[in-house]
Write a protein that holds these residues in place. Structure first.
Motif, PDB file in Angstrom:
ATOM      1  N   LEU A  64       0.771  -1.173   0.150  1.00  0.00           N
ATOM      2  CA  LEU A  64       0.060  -0.188  -0.013  1.00  0.00           C
ATOM      3  C   LEU A  64       0.650   1.229   0.040  1.00  0.00           C
ATOM      4  N   ARG A  65       0.366   2.391  -0.629  1.00  0.00           N
ATOM      5  CA  ARG A  65       1.229   3.384  -0.804  1.00  0.00           C
ATOM      6  C   ARG A  65       0.241   4.455   0.259  1.00  0.00           C
ATOM      7  N   ARG A  66       1.050   5.234   1.081  1.00  0.00           N
ATOM      8  CA  ARG A  66       0.410   6.096   1.920  1.00  0.00           C
ATOM      9  C   ARG A  66       0.208   7.432   1.063  1.00  0.00           C
ATOM     10  N   LEU A  67      -1.004   7.931   1.310  1.00  0.00           N
ATOM     11  CA  LEU A  67      -1.328   9.176  -0.006  1.00  0.00           C
ATOM     12  C   LEU A  67      -0.657  10.371   0.973  1.00  0.00           C
ATOM     13  N   ASP A  68      -0.144  11.159   0.234  1.00  0.00           N
ATOM     14  CA  ASP A  68       0.495  12.275   0.771  1.00  0.00           C
ATOM     15  C   ASP A  68      -0.344  13.378   1.636  1.00  0.00           C
ATOM     16  N   GLY A  69      -1.521  13.768   1.323  1.00  0.00           N
ATOM     17  CA  GLY A  69      -2.619  14.371   2.086  1.00  0.00           C
ATOM     18  C   GLY A  69      -2.719  13.817   3.432  1.00  0.00           C
ATOM     19  N   ALA A  70      -2.974  12.687   3.390  1.00  0.00           N
ATOM     20  CA  ALA A  70      -3.365  12.223   4.739  1.00  0.00           C
ATOM     21  C   ALA A  70      -2.593  10.979   5.081  1.00  0.00           C
ATOM     22  N   SER A  71      -1.796  10.707   6.071  1.00  0.00           N
ATOM     23  CA  SER A  71      -1.017   9.487   6.286  1.00  0.00           C
ATOM     24  C   SER A  71      -2.099   8.317   6.552  1.00  0.00           C
ATOM     25  N   GLU A  72      -3.245   8.540   6.997  1.00  0.00           N
ATOM     26  CA  GLU A  72      -4.175   7.371   7.290  1.00  0.00           C
ATOM     27  C   GLU A  72      -4.752   6.583   6.117  1.00  0.00           C
ATOM     28  N   ILE A  94       9.287  -3.670  -2.542  1.00  0.00           N
ATOM     29  CA  ILE A  94       8.791  -2.396  -1.707  1.00  0.00           C
ATOM     30  C   ILE A  94       9.281  -1.057  -2.446  1.00  0.00           C
ATOM     31  N   GLU A  95      10.377  -1.423  -3.051  1.00  0.00           N
ATOM     32  CA  GLU A  95      11.113  -0.194  -3.864  1.00  0.00           C
ATOM     33  C   GLU A  95      10.315   0.025  -5.011  1.00  0.00           C
ATOM     34  N   ASP A  96       9.962  -1.205  -5.689  1.00  0.00           N
ATOM     35  CA  ASP A  96       9.090  -1.059  -6.946  1.00  0.00           C
ATOM     36  C   ASP A  96       7.835  -0.280  -6.556  1.00  0.00           C
ATOM     37  N   ALA A  97       7.307  -0.690  -5.615  1.00  0.00           N
ATOM     38  CA  ALA A  97       5.899  -0.149  -5.140  1.00  0.00           C
ATOM     39  C   ALA A  97       6.011   1.403  -4.821  1.00  0.00           C
ATOM     40  N   TYR A  98       7.190   1.848  -4.400  1.00  0.00           N
ATOM     41  CA  TYR A  98       7.519   3.149  -4.162  1.00  0.00           C
ATOM     42  C   TYR A  98       7.598   3.838  -5.363  1.00  0.00           C
ATOM     43  N   ARG A  99       8.256   3.458  -6.450  1.00  0.00           N
ATOM     44  CA  ARG A  99       8.627   4.074  -7.718  1.00  0.00           C
ATOM     45  C   ARG A  99       7.470   3.838  -8.747  1.00  0.00           C
ATOM     46  N   ALA A 100       6.343   3.278  -8.204  1.00  0.00           N
ATOM     47  CA  ALA A 100       5.360   3.262  -9.184  1.00  0.00           C
ATOM     48  C   ALA A 100       4.761   4.665  -9.617  1.00  0.00           C
ATOM     49  N   VAL A 101       4.197   4.721 -10.796  1.00  0.00           N
ATOM     50  CA  VAL A 101       3.552   6.005 -11.084  1.00  0.00           C
ATOM     51  C   VAL A 101       2.332   6.031 -10.702  1.00  0.00           C
ATOM     52  N   PHE A 102       2.083   7.465  -9.948  1.00  0.00           N
ATOM     53  CA  PHE A 102       0.739   7.540  -9.632  1.00  0.00           C
ATOM     54  C   PHE A 102       0.224   8.204 -10.587  1.00  0.00           C
ATOM     55  N   ASP A 103      -1.074   7.638 -10.759  1.00  0.00           N
ATOM     56  CA  ASP A 103      -1.821   8.169 -12.072  1.00  0.00           C
ATOM     57  C   ASP A 103      -3.291   8.331 -11.612  1.00  0.00           C
ATOM     58  N   MET A 104      -3.781   9.625 -11.616  1.00  0.00           N
ATOM     59  CA  MET A 104      -5.177   9.662 -11.297  1.00  0.00           C
ATOM     60  C   MET A 104      -5.865   9.788 -12.658  1.00  0.00           C
ATOM     61  N   ASP A 105      -6.883   8.943 -13.293  1.00  0.00           N
ATOM     62  CA  ASP A 105      -7.286   9.161 -14.286  1.00  0.00           C
ATOM     63  C   ASP A 105      -8.486  10.123 -13.992  1.00  0.00           C
ATOM     64  N   SER A 106      -8.393  11.449 -14.770  1.00  0.00           N
ATOM     65  CA  SER A 106      -9.393  12.337 -14.436  1.00  0.00           C
ATOM     66  C   SER A 106     -10.582  12.224 -15.165  1.00  0.00           C
ATOM     67  N   GLY A 107     -10.948  11.163 -15.953  1.00  0.00           N
ATOM     68  CA  GLY A 107     -12.096  11.009 -16.691  1.00  0.00           C
ATOM     69  C   GLY A 107     -12.968  10.169 -15.765  1.00  0.00           C
ATOM     70  N   SER A 108     -12.384   9.185 -15.058  1.00  0.00           N
ATOM     71  CA  SER A 108     -13.352   8.428 -14.227  1.00  0.00           C
ATOM     72  C   SER A 108     -12.868   8.571 -12.765  1.00  0.00           C
ATOM     73  N   GLY A 109     -12.052   9.276 -12.385  1.00  0.00           N
ATOM     74  CA  GLY A 109     -11.891   9.369 -10.997  1.00  0.00           C
ATOM     75  C   GLY A 109     -11.313   8.448  -9.986  1.00  0.00           C
ATOM     76  N   PHE A 110     -10.538   7.580 -10.646  1.00  0.00           N
ATOM     77  CA  PHE A 110     -10.025   6.447  -9.830  1.00  0.00           C
ATOM     78  C   PHE A 110      -8.470   6.531 -10.210  1.00  0.00           C
ATOM     79  N   SER A 111      -7.907   6.025  -9.071  1.00  0.00           N
ATOM     80  CA  SER A 111      -6.415   5.951  -9.402  1.00  0.00           C
ATOM     81  C   SER A 111      -6.040   4.335  -9.695  1.00  0.00           C
ATOM     82  N   ASP A 112      -4.860   4.314 -10.654  1.00  0.00           N
ATOM     83  CA  ASP A 112      -4.522   2.969 -11.168  1.00  0.00           C
ATOM     84  C   ASP A 112      -2.962   3.159 -11.152  1.00  0.00           C
ATOM     85  N   GLU A 113      -2.401   2.658 -10.173  1.00  0.00           N
ATOM     86  CA  GLU A 113      -0.993   2.823 -10.174  1.00  0.00           C
ATOM     87  C   GLU A 113      -0.175   1.726 -10.737  1.00  0.00           C
TER      88      GLU A 113
END
Length: 176
Positions: A64-72, A94-113
């Protein structure tokens, strides 16, 4: 930061030991609460459940990647099911998960890392590790099978155990 979780059977001590070693060595985890290993025999102590991630083969690793805005808040980046990883493999994942590209799909509003085209699971983690005491009723029977799910999450089992203890003490005092 990455929050890895291991779901394992109690007899798989090597998986848990390698996982704990990797958490201590990783540069990509928060060392105050780096992740957790959850024995399937005692899932009530775990802050997340395998069903939240669609896990059904064990041992299973969820990153799991903790989100920057809220650590919870955290988003699942990757999961590996059915094979035990070595310490070096866990560190690499763990390193691969850290380096995964954070992609927020603006059309559907979901994240697909992980890039699979499906929405990733967003999980709310407790803000303080150890705050969750577990459900004493959940260890003996499926609380959600008998009572509503929201009621099972309240930890009313401690109240019921306290009332049962008082009743038992009253019975003993009357007999004495």
């Amino acid at each position: 930061m990455i929050f890895p979780v291991l779901f394992y059977y109690e007899r798989e001590h090597d998986a848990s030991n390698a996982f704990q070693d990797a958490l201590r060595e990783s540069l990509y985890t928060d060392q105050s609460w780096p992740g957790m290993s959850c024995a399937l025999d005692n899932l009530s102590d775990c802050v997340v459940q395998p069903g939240q991630f669609g896990v059904d083969i064990y041992p299973a690793y969820v990153f799991l990647r903790r989100l920057d805005g809220a650590s919870e808040d955290a988003v699942m980046v990757k999961k590996i099911e059915g094979r035990e990883l070595s310490t070096d493999e866990i560190l690499s994942e763990i390193e691969d998960a850290y380096r995964a590209v954070f992609d927020m799909d603006s059309g559907s509003g979901f994240s697909d890392e992980d890039g699979d085209g499906k929405p990733d699971v967003q999980i709310n983690l407790p803000s303080r590790p150890g705050f969750r005491l577990g459900s004493p009723l959940g260890a003996y029977f499926g609380c959600a099978d008998v009572l509503p799910d929201w009621l099972c999450r309240i930890k009313m089992g401690y109240l019921l155990l306290f009332i049962l203890l008082i009743a038992l003490m009253a019975v003993i005092m009357k007999k004495a």
